[in-house]
Design a protein around this motif. Structure first.
Motif, PDB file in Angstrom:
ATOM      1  N   LEU A 284      -9.217 -30.391   6.059  1.00  0.00           N
ATOM      2  CA  LEU A 284     -10.290 -31.244   6.571  1.00  0.00           C
ATOM      3  C   LEU A 284     -11.545 -30.403   6.743  1.00  0.00           C
ATOM      4  O   LEU A 284     -11.504 -29.339   7.361  1.00  0.00           O
TER       5      LEU A 284
ATOM      6  N   GLY B  24      -8.700 -23.902   0.382  1.00  0.00           N
ATOM      7  CA  GLY B  24      -9.419 -23.405   1.547  1.00  0.00           C
ATOM      8  C   GLY B  24      -8.630 -22.309   2.241  1.00  0.00           C
ATOM      9  O   GLY B  24      -7.670 -21.756   1.698  1.00  0.00           O
ATOM     10  N   ARG B  25      -9.033 -22.015   3.476  1.00  0.00           N
ATOM     11  CA  ARG B  25      -8.429 -20.904   4.222  1.00  0.00           C
ATOM     12  C   ARG B  25      -7.174 -21.320   4.996  1.00  0.00           C
ATOM     13  O   ARG B  25      -6.214 -20.560   5.106  1.00  0.00           O
TER      14      ARG B  25
HETATM   15  C1  6PG Z   1     -10.878 -26.642  -0.687  1.00  0.00           C
HETATM   16  C2  6PG Z   1     -10.033 -27.634   0.042  1.00  0.00           C
HETATM   17  C3  6PG Z   1     -10.795 -28.298   1.129  1.00  0.00           C
HETATM   18  C4  6PG Z   1     -10.346 -27.623   2.391  1.00  0.00           C
HETATM   19  C5  6PG Z   1     -11.242 -27.958   3.552  1.00  0.00           C
HETATM   20  C6  6PG Z   1     -10.877 -27.115   4.763  1.00  0.00           C
HETATM   21  O1  6PG Z   1     -10.638 -26.438  -1.878  1.00  0.00           O
HETATM   22  O2  6PG Z   1     -11.736 -26.051  -0.028  1.00  0.00           O
HETATM   23  O3  6PG Z   1      -9.160 -28.301  -0.547  1.00  0.00           O
HETATM   24  O4  6PG Z   1     -10.600 -29.684   1.226  1.00  0.00           O
HETATM   25  O5  6PG Z   1      -9.014 -28.037   2.672  1.00  0.00           O
HETATM   26  O6  6PG Z   1     -12.570 -27.662   3.168  1.00  0.00           O
HETATM   27  O7  6PG Z   1     -11.039 -25.766   4.403  1.00  0.00           O
HETATM   28  P1  6PG Z   1     -10.621 -24.569   5.408  1.00  0.00           P
HETATM   29  O8  6PG Z   1      -9.142 -24.626   5.512  1.00  0.00           O
HETATM   30  O9  6PG Z   1     -11.116 -23.322   4.730  1.00  0.00           O
HETATM   31  O10 6PG Z   1     -11.313 -24.864   6.724  1.00  0.00           O
END
Ligand code: 6PG
Length: 248
Positions: free
Chosen positions: A147, A43-44
């Motif tokens: 999360l 994720g970001r």
């Molecule tokens: C992924 C992650 C996912 C991510 C959460 C939060 O591959 O997207 O592992 O669990 O940690 O969705 O994403 P953000 O940090 O983009 O809000």
């Protein structure tokens, strides 16, 4: 299980706090047993933390003794914009002065996510330090987690089969948008010595507070019961928590 909530003023301070926490865990593990097993989140949010880890302040990070894995990966090619490996490569790995002892990204070039998950588990079973496999589960020294606003973590989404997986180390996560991911399973997350949730932004405040007050026990993130669970939040993500007086 020890659970702790820590708040930082903003996402930049959060990134530094996370980098310091992981460095501290790495130095302790390496002093004790000579290596540090770390699973990165996607994720970001972790991008700023990765960018901190390549700053001079963290030049002593013992990468030469780190075995690096991923907690989850989107089932896309490694150079795809959505790839968690690509984000970590660009913001962290390519800029490190010292290469990690070993880097184990999820191989997403298989013809199916099922094959990719099976292959990742095979790799982990082959390379994970045998002395750190207890009761049949790999005990990571540290697993970074994010999360989602729906309470998902890694790629364990509410109401999905991956969340119920009780035997495999890796499985196929199904996101609400229909995309497939490879994810470590809940028993692996729970076998970790330390799970660090990195959460930033107002949009996460409500779900954080729901989980922190104990009324969100059905959410995947609330099911993470590693030996030590530390929630690192920025002030925005901690808002509802503070209002509820439950943490920070
Ligand atoms: C992924 C992650 C996912 C991510 C959460 C939060 O591959 O997207 O592992 O669990 O940690 O969705 O994403 P953000 O940090 O983009 O809000």
């Amino acid at each position: 299980m020890n659970v702790e909530f820590r708040s930082s003023v903003n996402s930049d301070e959060l990134a530094v706090a996370a980098a310091k926490l992981v460095q501290e865990a790495a130095l302790a593990a390496i002093t004790e047993k000579g290596c540090f097993t770390l699973a990165l989140s996607g994720g970001r949010t972790p991008k700023k933390m990765f960018e901190q880890l390549v700053q001079p302040q963290f030049s002593n990070f013992p990468w030469q003794s780190v075995l690096l894995f991923w907690g989850d990966e989107r089932f896309v090619p490694p150079e795809h914009a959505e790839s968690n490996y690509r984000m970590a490569r660009v913001s962290l790995l390519d800029a490190l002065p010292v290469a990690p002892q070993a880097v184990y990204p999820v191989d997403t070039m298989y013809s199916s996510a099922v094959e990719a998950a099976e292959a990742y588990e095979t790799t982990m079973r082959h390379v994970f330090p045998s002395e750190a496999v207890q009761n049949g589960w790999p005990c990571f020294d540290c697993i970074l987690l994010g999360l989602g606003t729906d309470g998902h973590t890694a790629s364990l989404f509410p109401g999905t089969a991956a969340l119920e997986e009780g035997f495999r180390w890796a499985s196929v996560g199904h996101a609400p948008d229909g995309s497939q991911r490879v994810t470590l399973t809940l028993p692996v997350l729970n076998a970790a010595k330390l799970a660090v949730f990195l959460v930033s932004g107002h949009e996460k405040a409500e779900i954080v507070s729901t989980i922190a007050t104990g009324s969100g026990e059905d959410f995947p993130a609330a099911k993470v019961q590693a030996e030590n669970v530390i929630w690192l939040l920025d002030s925005a993500a901690a808002t509802a928590c503070r209002l509820a007086g439950v943490c920070l």
